[in-house]
Design a protein around this motif. Sequence first.
Motif, short mmCIF file in Angstrom:
data_model
loop_
_atom_site.label_atom_id
_atom_site.label_comp_id
_atom_site.label_asym_id
_atom_site.label_seq_id
_atom_site.Cartn_x
_atom_site.Cartn_y
_atom_site.Cartn_z
N GLU A 75 1.20 1.96 13.30
CA GLU A 75 2.57 1.30 12.79
C GLU A 75 2.13 -0.35 12.47
O GLU A 75 3.09 -1.17 12.44
N ALA A 76 0.91 -0.49 12.21
CA ALA A 76 0.61 -1.73 11.38
C ALA A 76 1.20 -2.10 9.91
O ALA A 76 1.25 -1.18 9.19
N CYS A 77 1.30 -3.25 9.80
CA CYS A 77 1.72 -3.60 8.30
C CYS A 77 0.78 -4.60 7.56
O CYS A 77 0.23 -5.58 8.29
N ALA A 78 0.59 -3.99 6.09
CA ALA A 78 -0.55 -4.87 5.67
C ALA A 78 0.26 -5.47 4.35
O ALA A 78 0.91 -4.66 3.82
N ILE A 79 -0.20 -6.54 3.66
CA ILE A 79 0.30 -7.23 2.53
C ILE A 79 -0.78 -6.71 1.60
O ILE A 79 -2.18 -6.58 1.96
N LEU A 80 -0.45 -6.46 0.38
CA LEU A 80 -1.37 -6.32 -0.83
C LEU A 80 -1.45 -7.13 -1.62
O LEU A 80 -0.65 -8.11 -2.09
N VAL A 81 -2.91 -7.66 -1.61
CA VAL A 81 -3.40 -8.78 -2.31
C VAL A 81 -4.48 -8.53 -3.39
O VAL A 81 -5.33 -8.00 -3.23
N PRO A 82 -3.92 -9.32 -4.63
CA PRO A 82 -2.57 -9.75 -5.25
C PRO A 82 -1.70 -8.57 -5.52
O PRO A 82 -2.19 -7.48 -5.55
N THR A 83 -0.58 -8.78 -5.72
CA THR A 83 0.53 -7.75 -5.87
C THR A 83 0.88 -8.01 -7.13
O THR A 83 1.76 -9.02 -7.52
N LEU A 84 0.63 -7.32 -8.36
CA LEU A 84 1.17 -7.57 -9.56
C LEU A 84 2.28 -6.85 -10.01
O LEU A 84 2.81 -7.03 -10.73
N HIS A 85 2.48 -5.65 -9.07
CA HIS A 85 3.84 -4.90 -9.07
C HIS A 85 3.97 -4.35 -7.93
O HIS A 85 3.28 -3.91 -7.15
N ASP A 86 5.38 -4.63 -7.52
CA ASP A 86 5.66 -4.29 -6.12
C ASP A 86 5.50 -2.68 -5.74
O ASP A 86 5.17 -2.23 -4.57
N GLY A 87 5.71 -1.87 -6.96
CA GLY A 87 5.57 -0.46 -6.69
C GLY A 87 4.19 0.13 -6.32
O GLY A 87 3.84 1.20 -5.84
N HIS A 88 3.10 -0.83 -6.66
CA HIS A 88 1.83 -0.57 -6.21
C HIS A 88 1.56 -0.55 -4.80
O HIS A 88 0.68 0.03 -4.31
N ALA A 89 2.25 -1.36 -4.12
CA ALA A 89 1.96 -1.92 -2.80
C ALA A 89 2.71 -0.53 -1.96
O ALA A 89 1.99 -0.03 -1.04
N VAL A 90 4.01 -0.42 -2.31
CA VAL A 90 4.59 0.87 -1.88
C VAL A 90 4.10 2.19 -1.98
O VAL A 90 4.04 2.98 -1.00
N ALA A 91 3.26 2.42 -3.10
CA ALA A 91 2.78 3.81 -3.31
C ALA A 91 1.39 3.90 -2.75
O ALA A 91 0.57 4.79 -3.01
N LEU A 92 0.87 2.56 -2.20
CA LEU A 92 -0.57 2.65 -2.06
C LEU A 92 -0.99 3.60 -0.79
O LEU A 92 -2.12 4.01 -0.70
N PRO A 93 -0.55 3.58 0.32
CA PRO A 93 -0.87 4.15 1.50
C PRO A 93 -1.21 5.77 1.14
O PRO A 93 -0.61 6.53 0.67
N ASN A 94 -2.54 6.10 1.84
CA ASN A 94 -2.82 7.50 1.62
C ASN A 94 -2.30 8.27 2.76
O ASN A 94 -1.63 8.04 3.52
N HIS A 95 -2.80 9.61 2.81
CA HIS A 95 -2.54 10.64 3.97
C HIS A 95 -2.66 9.95 5.20
O HIS A 95 -1.97 10.04 6.18
N ALA A 96 -4.11 9.39 5.60
CA ALA A 96 -4.32 8.69 6.89
C ALA A 96 -3.60 7.67 7.19
O ALA A 96 -3.05 7.59 8.27
N MET A 97 -2.99 6.85 6.36
CA MET A 97 -2.21 5.75 6.72
C MET A 97 -0.84 6.13 7.07
O MET A 97 -0.43 5.61 7.89
N ARG A 98 -0.39 7.15 6.17
CA ARG A 98 0.88 7.55 6.71
C ARG A 98 0.87 8.11 7.69
O ARG A 98 1.83 8.25 8.61
N GLN A 99 -0.05 8.91 8.21
CA GLN A 99 -0.07 9.70 9.48
C GLN A 99 -0.16 8.55 10.83
O GLN A 99 0.48 8.98 11.78
N SER A 100 -0.76 7.29 10.40
CA SER A 100 -0.66 6.42 11.27
C SER A 100 0.38 5.46 11.12
O SER A 100 0.51 4.49 12.01
N LYS A 101 1.41 5.84 10.41
CA LYS A 101 2.63 5.03 10.02
C LYS A 101 2.43 3.59 9.83
O LYS A 101 3.12 2.65 10.21
N GLN A 102 1.25 3.59 8.99
CA GLN A 102 0.92 2.04 8.40
C GLN A 102 1.66 1.88 6.99
O GLN A 102 1.77 2.62 6.36
#
Length: 559
Positions: free
Chosen positions: A465-492
């Motif tokens: 359930e940790a939160c990470a920022i995406l650096v640099p963020t050139l488009h907000d949708g890139h950050a939203v779509a980034l987590p893969n299956h392992a991260m989603r399983q950990s609710k990150q």
Amino acid sequence: MSILRHQSFAAAGLVGFVGFLLVIATLGEPGLTIDEPINAHHGKLIVSTLTAPGGTLAERVWFIWKSAHDHPPLTRLALGLANGLTDPSPRDTRFVDPFQSRWASALMYGLLLFLVTRFAWSLRGPAAGWSAGIATLLMPRLFGQAHFASPEVISAAFYLAALVSIGWAIGPLAVEEQAGTKRCWWRCVLAGGVLGLALLTKLTCILLPASVGIAALAVLRWRALLPLVIWGATGLLVVFVAWPWLWPFNFPGYPSGLAGSLARVVEFLRVAFDRATVYVWYGGRQFPHPKSAVPWHFVWTYFLVTVPIGLQLLGLGLGLPRAIRMMGRTPAASANGERLGAALVLSAWLLPLLVFTLPIERYDGERLFLFIFPLWGIIIGLGAADLVAWLRPRLGLKWAASLMVLLALSQAYGIVHDRPYWLSYYNLAVGGLRGAERLGLETTYWGDSLTPAFLNKVAATMPEEACAILVPTLHDGHAVALPNHAMRQSKQNVVPAHLGAANGCGWAILFRRDGYLIDPIPHWVMEHGTLEAESSLDGVWLSRLYRLPPEPLPGRRAP
């Protein structure tokens, strides 16, 4: 001749199929790029809306393109269709997995290799065909681009298809026979249809009519004028018919009828030529200001240093001189179309390089002019045919072929060694990636270094359930779509950098785009954060995970 024609199609099919399989086998290895969430979402939106029941056509067109008409529709339609092959919820546009849309680029990459091999074979025979196809396959950056849900490879395939088709259409005019002239007209209509499809992929394809016009008029003189007019008019008609956004619907905020169509054309061109400035790192400097500030030699540098050095030497030393000689006024060359074919390839390769040398927007390295690399592959193939012709009487066919195979294997190093960071490839002219870093060239730029393998490290390092920022963020949708299956399983969760403070994020995922790393947030993260995980190539880091201190992030610099 018929047997050779069948052999050329078989060889081209084999090269294309092998290239397609290689991309498919590694399709999920590169990370999610900045633009893929946008492209994939709009592609799914097009397909789901056009196939949904209910609503008028005008309502559907307005819903699809009211906020996303900055690109022609064909590439995103292809991505949407590819997504539908494996998407369990093809009508649910709330979530789109861009990896499912990558099939479209892989398939068009196979077609691209087919066209390269077949066209080079038609110009100089089997040695040129095989060599051109294999050389194009061995270009790491082009191979890497074939993995992404983006317009570049799809557009490059249609660009080459349009070039080949107009060569086929006006080729009979190279033979001064009345029958050849009669065949030309209906062929130009068909070739114009392919031109229209190319224009529907990416704005850079507007360079195609100019390059074809230069080549055709240089070789055929006045006989090419009317066929080219038919070709171009058909292409424009196809663009209008196949892009409903341009139809004379009465949309809010636009004039009615054809006046509205014209207004939307003007708006598309304005948006296409006036994009947001993208920071570029070149020669160890950040170029953030006027779009013309990036030096004129940016394009030439990236062309020279992003193709394996052996292929570059073959193209520059033998291929380019051969292509120029083929444009000579010899009866044999005119009779079999070699002169016209060589002129088309040279013009379509050189003109974009010259245009991008002008003071216009330049960024993202080879992606800006990716469509010229298959043409360069054809030119390399012409040079390889000359090399084989020189070696064969001296060594015999067996040893000449063996030597060419060894040459190809030596040039495959980048494809194998740089996996899956193909967009970070640099040749030996600059000392590879480490040399490019020393010279101040971008080590990576598009987010592909945030690979699933690296994100697995991220998932294993950050707490649940940790939160990470995406650096640099050139488009907000890139950050939203980034987590893969392992991260989603950990609710990150991953959020854009400017939202990090509001979300209480204690981590930062950073991909290397040097033009942005000297900005306040990336600089602060690297200065004050604790490095916890990293991915690298040849000792050059490409992505990192930082644990952040409790201090607030600095202000974000406005683009």
